[in-house]
Scaffold this active site. Structure first.
Site, PDB file in Angstrom:
ATOM      1  N   HIS A 275       0.908  -1.230  -0.154  1.00 54.36           N
ATOM      2  CA  HIS A 275      -0.330   0.362   0.123  1.00 54.36           C
ATOM      3  C   HIS A 275       0.852   1.506   0.241  1.00 54.36           C
ATOM      4  CE1 HIS A 275      -4.546  -0.904   0.506  1.00 54.36           C
ATOM      5  NE2 HIS A 275      -3.784  -2.528   1.072  1.00 54.36           N
ATOM      6  N   GLU A 341      -5.171  -2.380  12.709  1.00 52.52           N
ATOM      7  CA  GLU A 341      -6.551  -1.377  11.964  1.00 52.52           C
ATOM      8  C   GLU A 341      -6.757  -3.304  11.258  1.00 52.52           C
ATOM      9  OE1 GLU A 341      -6.891   0.056   7.425  1.00 52.52           O
ATOM     10  OE2 GLU A 341      -4.237  -0.325   7.896  1.00 52.52           O
ATOM     11  N   HIS A 342      -5.624  -4.239  10.556  1.00 52.09           N
ATOM     12  CA  HIS A 342      -5.925  -5.711  11.098  1.00 52.09           C
ATOM     13  C   HIS A 342      -5.284  -6.896  11.644  1.00 52.09           C
ATOM     14  CE1 HIS A 342      -6.141  -3.261   7.085  1.00 52.09           C
ATOM     15  NE2 HIS A 342      -7.812  -3.513   6.156  1.00 52.09           N
ATOM     16  N   HIS A 434     -34.199  25.811  36.394  1.00 49.62           N
ATOM     17  CA  HIS A 434     -35.022  24.238  35.882  1.00 49.62           C
ATOM     18  C   HIS A 434     -35.710  23.017  37.525  1.00 49.62           C
ATOM     19  CE1 HIS A 434     -31.046  24.510  34.343  1.00 49.62           C
ATOM     20  NE2 HIS A 434     -30.891  22.534  34.170  1.00 49.62           N
TER      21      HIS A 434
END
Length: 449
Positions: A275, A341-342, A434
């Site tokens: 890659h 990642e993997h 409130h």
């Protein structure tokens, strides 16, 4: 310590110890990816797109991509022509990839949940898709029609009503994105594609622009991987847009024992290393014999592969290593600290080992589930957290494109029943108005009641 011999990939020997998480995070190899340093280059590009729109986008394309597209939006006939001229085998493979991704992602759609808290009081969690998403598909060293699939399918299955894909213009393609990218868009029914890349594409998603009197609307969410400048633009614009993650260089970790096939392991390390020179490839093993066999296989495969120089640089970089451990138990500690990642599990009883993995973008179990299967045709998503972010973040899915909205419905009796507690807590927080908002509706409640 790291072996300094002339191996393709470094060695890190952790045998004889069981380091804690802090030590492991410091020890495991990791790519250098300085997003902060890229912000300085990205900021003027983003601000120029914000201020000048289409003119800035065209100038940035000329500067960074070497070509300005004929128009920023790719005409529908150009997209359709890319699909018509697509190689039949590639078309069939893409169609099968799309089919499998739809099968998996369709099952991820969440259903609304309504809870009756008390009689007359309900809280419903309603899942609503974002209004418009920008999906980035990088150019660069490779062509990524698979990234079109991985971004578009979950967005469509989530029910996103409007989406746009952006990918860099290319000189070799008349200033349009790569035709295979355009063809993938056509096969998915995407009718809005921008010929814009890099940080300027993220800015275009964030701010929109006007072209020939037509407004290209901004997106609410931006997803998809990219280089460090794309990531820096995402960081800079987070808040203006939502983002999926800050994607860094791709990475693979393999946890293997002596049952693993060295050729399988080596081929998988090479497949991710091709890659990018910054891609990380890490083998964690308790088998010195496997480590040696993988070294030998890598030497052969790196020399024989198409992108030899790129792969060799990635495998020899500081981000890649073979890590020796005493046993698979310690190996699990290492891969959980690394949060790849993997992550491949190639061990005896791989499914049981994989079930103990806590931190990974995606886990690939056994000898016949390589990462490349997940990249294309497993049905899983390959847009995954990198750089250790898998310890707190997930990969892209249908959920990435959905927002949970709580819908609160109480009748008067249900409010009266709990109103005293609301008033009490409001006063305890020194926010008396409130409580007064409750008393305006049910004035007879008593604080603490």
């Amino acid at each position: 310590m790291t072996d300094s011999t002339s191996r393709v990939i470094a060695r890190l020997d952790l045998r004889g110890s069981r380091p804690g998480l802090r030590e492991l995070r410091a020890a495991v190899p990791r790519a250098e990816f300085d997003v902060e340093a890229a912000l300085g280059a990205v900021r003027p590009v983003v601000e120029d797109v914000r201020d000048r729109g289409a003119a800035a986008l065209l100038e940035a394309s000329e500067r960074f991509d070497g070509v300005a597209p004929p128009s920023l939006r790719v005409p529908a006939d150009v997209v359709a022509a890319a699909a018509d001229s697509l190689d039949p085998a590639v078309r069939a493979a893409l169609e099968e990839s799309i089919r499998r991704a739809r099968v998996v992602h369709r099952d991820q759609r969440r259903t609304d949940t309504s809870t009756r808290v008390v009689d007359g009081g309900t809280v419903t969690e309603r899942w609503v898709p974002v209004d418009r998403v920008g999906l980035y598909v990088p150019g660069g060293r490779a062509v990524y029609p698979s990234s079109v699939v991985m971004n578009v399918v979950p967005a469509q299955e989530a029910g996103v009503p409007s989406l746009v894909v952006a990918s860099p213009p290319q000189r070799d393609n008349g200033g349009w994105p790569h035709p295979t990218i355009l063809a993938a868009c056509a096969l998915l029914g995407v009718d809005e594609v921008w010929a814009v890349g890099g940080a300027q594409a993220v800015a275009a998603f964030a701010y929109g622009f006007e072209e020939d009197g037509v407004v290209r609307e901004p997106a609410s969410l931006v997803t998809g991987p990219g280089n460090v400048y794309v990531t820096a633009a995402k960081r800079m614009l987070m808040g203006v847009i939502g983002i999926d993650s800050e994607a860094g260089p791709t990475e693979i970790a393999v946890l293997a024992d002596d049952t693993a096939d060295a050729e399988h392991v080596a081929s998988d390390l090479v497949s991710q290393a091709e890659h990018d020179p910054l891609a990380a490839a890490v083998l964690v093993t308790d088998s010195p014999a496997l480590a040696d066999a993988v070294d030998e296989a890598l030497a052969r495969r790196v020399a024989a592969t198409k992108h030899t120089e790129r792969v060799a640089e990635a495998l020899s970089g500081r981000q890649s290593a073979i890590v020796l451990v005493d046993d698979v138990e310690v190996g699990l500690d290492v891969v959980n600290a690394y949060a790849a990642e993997h992550l491949e599990i190639q061990t005896a009883d791989a499914a049981a080992v994989a079930a103990r993995v806590r931190n990974a973008g995606a886990v690939f179990v056994g000898p016949f589930a390589p990462v490349s299967l997940g990249d294309y045709c497993a049905g899983s998503n390959h847009v995954l957290p990198t750089g250790g972010c898998a310890c707190h973040s997930s990969g892209l899915s249908v959920q990435s494109f959905l927002r949970g909205i709580h819908v609160v419905e109480y009748d008067e009796a249900a409010l009266r029943d709990v109103g005293g507690h609301v008033v009490t807590l409001a006063r305890a927080e020194d926010l008396p108005a409130h409580g007064e908002a409750v008393l305006a509706r049910v004035p007879d409640v008593e604080p603490g009641a």
